[in-house]
Write a protein that holds these residues in place. Structure first.
Motif, PDB file in Angstrom:
ATOM      1  N   UNK A 293       0.638  -1.141   0.008  1.00  0.00           N
ATOM      2  CA  UNK A 293      -0.110  -0.109  -0.039  1.00  0.00           C
ATOM      3  C   UNK A 293       0.806   1.249   0.159  1.00  0.00           C
ATOM      4  N   UNK A 294       1.728   1.365  -0.633  1.00  0.00           N
ATOM      5  CA  UNK A 294       2.716   2.371  -0.915  1.00  0.00           C
ATOM      6  C   UNK A 294       4.057   2.238  -1.681  1.00  0.00           C
ATOM      7  N   UNK A 295       4.567   3.145  -2.286  1.00  0.00           N
ATOM      8  CA  UNK A 295       5.598   2.879  -3.360  1.00  0.00           C
ATOM      9  C   UNK A 295       6.967   2.539  -2.532  1.00  0.00           C
ATOM     10  N   UNK A 296       7.319   1.421  -2.732  1.00  0.00           N
ATOM     11  CA  UNK A 296       8.521   0.650  -2.121  1.00  0.00           C
ATOM     12  C   UNK A 296       9.338   0.512  -3.310  1.00  0.00           C
ATOM     13  N   UNK A 323       0.500   4.332  -9.340  1.00  0.00           N
ATOM     14  CA  UNK A 323       0.638   2.765  -9.406  1.00  0.00           C
ATOM     15  C   UNK A 323      -0.175   1.919  -8.528  1.00  0.00           C
ATOM     16  N   UNK A 324       0.226   2.556  -7.215  1.00  0.00           N
ATOM     17  CA  UNK A 324      -0.880   1.673  -6.171  1.00  0.00           C
ATOM     18  C   UNK A 324      -2.093   1.821  -5.968  1.00  0.00           C
ATOM     19  N   UNK A 325      -2.768   3.011  -6.486  1.00  0.00           N
ATOM     20  CA  UNK A 325      -4.234   3.253  -6.851  1.00  0.00           C
ATOM     21  C   UNK A 325      -4.681   2.315  -7.867  1.00  0.00           C
ATOM     22  N   UNK A 326      -3.765   2.232  -9.049  1.00  0.00           N
ATOM     23  CA  UNK A 326      -4.379   1.284 -10.121  1.00  0.00           C
ATOM     24  C   UNK A 326      -4.393  -0.248  -9.531  1.00  0.00           C
TER      25      UNK A 326
END
Length: 334
Positions: A293-296, A323-326
């Motif tokens: 649930x986040x950009x890592x 990206x995460x939302x998609x």
């Protein structure tokens, strides 16, 4: 969206903290990105390194973390070491204080904080490390590159769906997804890969290319190649080794050819520089840990300053591209 906030694990990586500081400075000096950087680590050391470089910036912030998680430590131990720069970097994402994180630290530990601190997206059972690999047609996204040594068919289906959206973020309009196998025929492979073939066909329809072989990662006829983390990591390291081998052989053969070889090398200098740039892992910066649930963004353990700078760019594009939302929309819709 503007003002993307990215946390950098300053003490993660074989060459930390210097290359991380230099990468951060470089991208802020470039001035092309609307971002704020949060440098996470030993505050006094970070301040000293910035002072030595004569650099300060209004969009550069320091978050103190007194401990360091070692490259050789057992990955699961990071969840108990909450004062490390890696844990606190992930915590900033979890708390919504930043939009993304970048670390060149211990791969297993980065995966652990991604899954258990940042947290998995609902509907995704396994996260995956997705890496763009240079190909004849630009790049091929390879996943999983080391997060999961063993997977079930439904995990491979999920990797295919995540890889599809990642490839679209990178500019592929209608990505084709392939399943890594020992042959292209549908009946090839293990019981698990045969089951995954059916699940990918159902999930992706015409966007599922079918089975592909190892050579197809570089040929570029597919945009995404899906496999388990064991085979994916072996494939990625083999490709990196082959690229270095080709470069070393070219250099030695030019030197061995005497004056004629040197003159020929000078004539082809620009072509060799373009080849080096194409094959250099530093140019690609980092790989996403997809499914959280986040950009890592995971940078290579031996990243130099250029690789760190590019890893920050990768994280930035992931936030900007939602990206995460998609991925959440994709899996919540199942």
């Amino acid at each position: 969206m503007s003002g993307v906030k990215i946390a950098l694990d300053v003490f993660g990586g074989d060459l930390a903290p210097n290359v991380n500081i230099d990468g951060a400075i470089s991208i802020l000096k470039e001035g092309k990105f609307d971002l704020e950087l949060y440098l996470v680590g030993k505050e006094r050391v970070i301040e000293k390194l910035l002072h030595e470089r004569g650099f300060s910036h209004e969009k550069l912030h320091i978050i103190d973390a007194p401990d360091v998680f070692g490259m050789a430590e057992k990955p699961s131990a990071v969840l108990r070491k909450k004062d490390t720069s890696l844990y606190r970097t992930a915590q900033l994402v979890k708390e919504g204080k930043v939009d993304a994180m970048v670390s060149a630290g211990n791969t297993g530990a980065v995966l652990a904080v991604a899954l258990f601190v940042v947290g998995r997206i609902k509907g995704i059972e396994r996260g995956a490390i997705a890496t763009p690999i240079p190909s004849k047609k630009g790049f091929t996204v390879l996943l999983d590159c080391g997060a999961n040594a063993e997977v079930r068919p439904e995990h491979l289906r999920d990797f295919g769906k995540m890889g599809y959206h990642y490839a679209r973020l990178l500019g592929k309009t209608s990505p084709k997804v392939g399943l890594l196998n020992v042959g292209e025929e549908e009946e090839k492979g293990t019981k698990e890969t045969k089951a995954a073939y059916e699940l990918l066909t159902e999930a992706l329809g015409e966007d599922f290319y079918g089975n592909v072989e190892g050579r197809d990662i570089l040929y570029g006829d597919v945009d995404v190649v899906v496999t388990d983390g064991f085979k994916g990591n072996v494939a990625m390291k083999a490709i990196e080794g082959a690229a270095k081998f080709i470069s070393d052989v070219l250099k030695s053969q030019i030197k061995a050819s005497g004056l004629a070889g040197i003159l020929g090398g000078l004539l082809l200098k620009n072509a060799f520089l373009r080849l080096k740039k194409t094959l250099d892992p530093s140019e690609y910066g980092g790989a996403f840990v997809l499914g959280v649930k986040g950009i890592v963004t995971k940078a290579h353990g031996n990243s130099n300053a250029l690789a760190i700078e590019n890893a920050i760019k990768v994280a930035y594009e992931g936030v900007k591209g939602r990206l995460v939302d998609k991925l959440q929309e994709e899996f919540w819709g199942d």
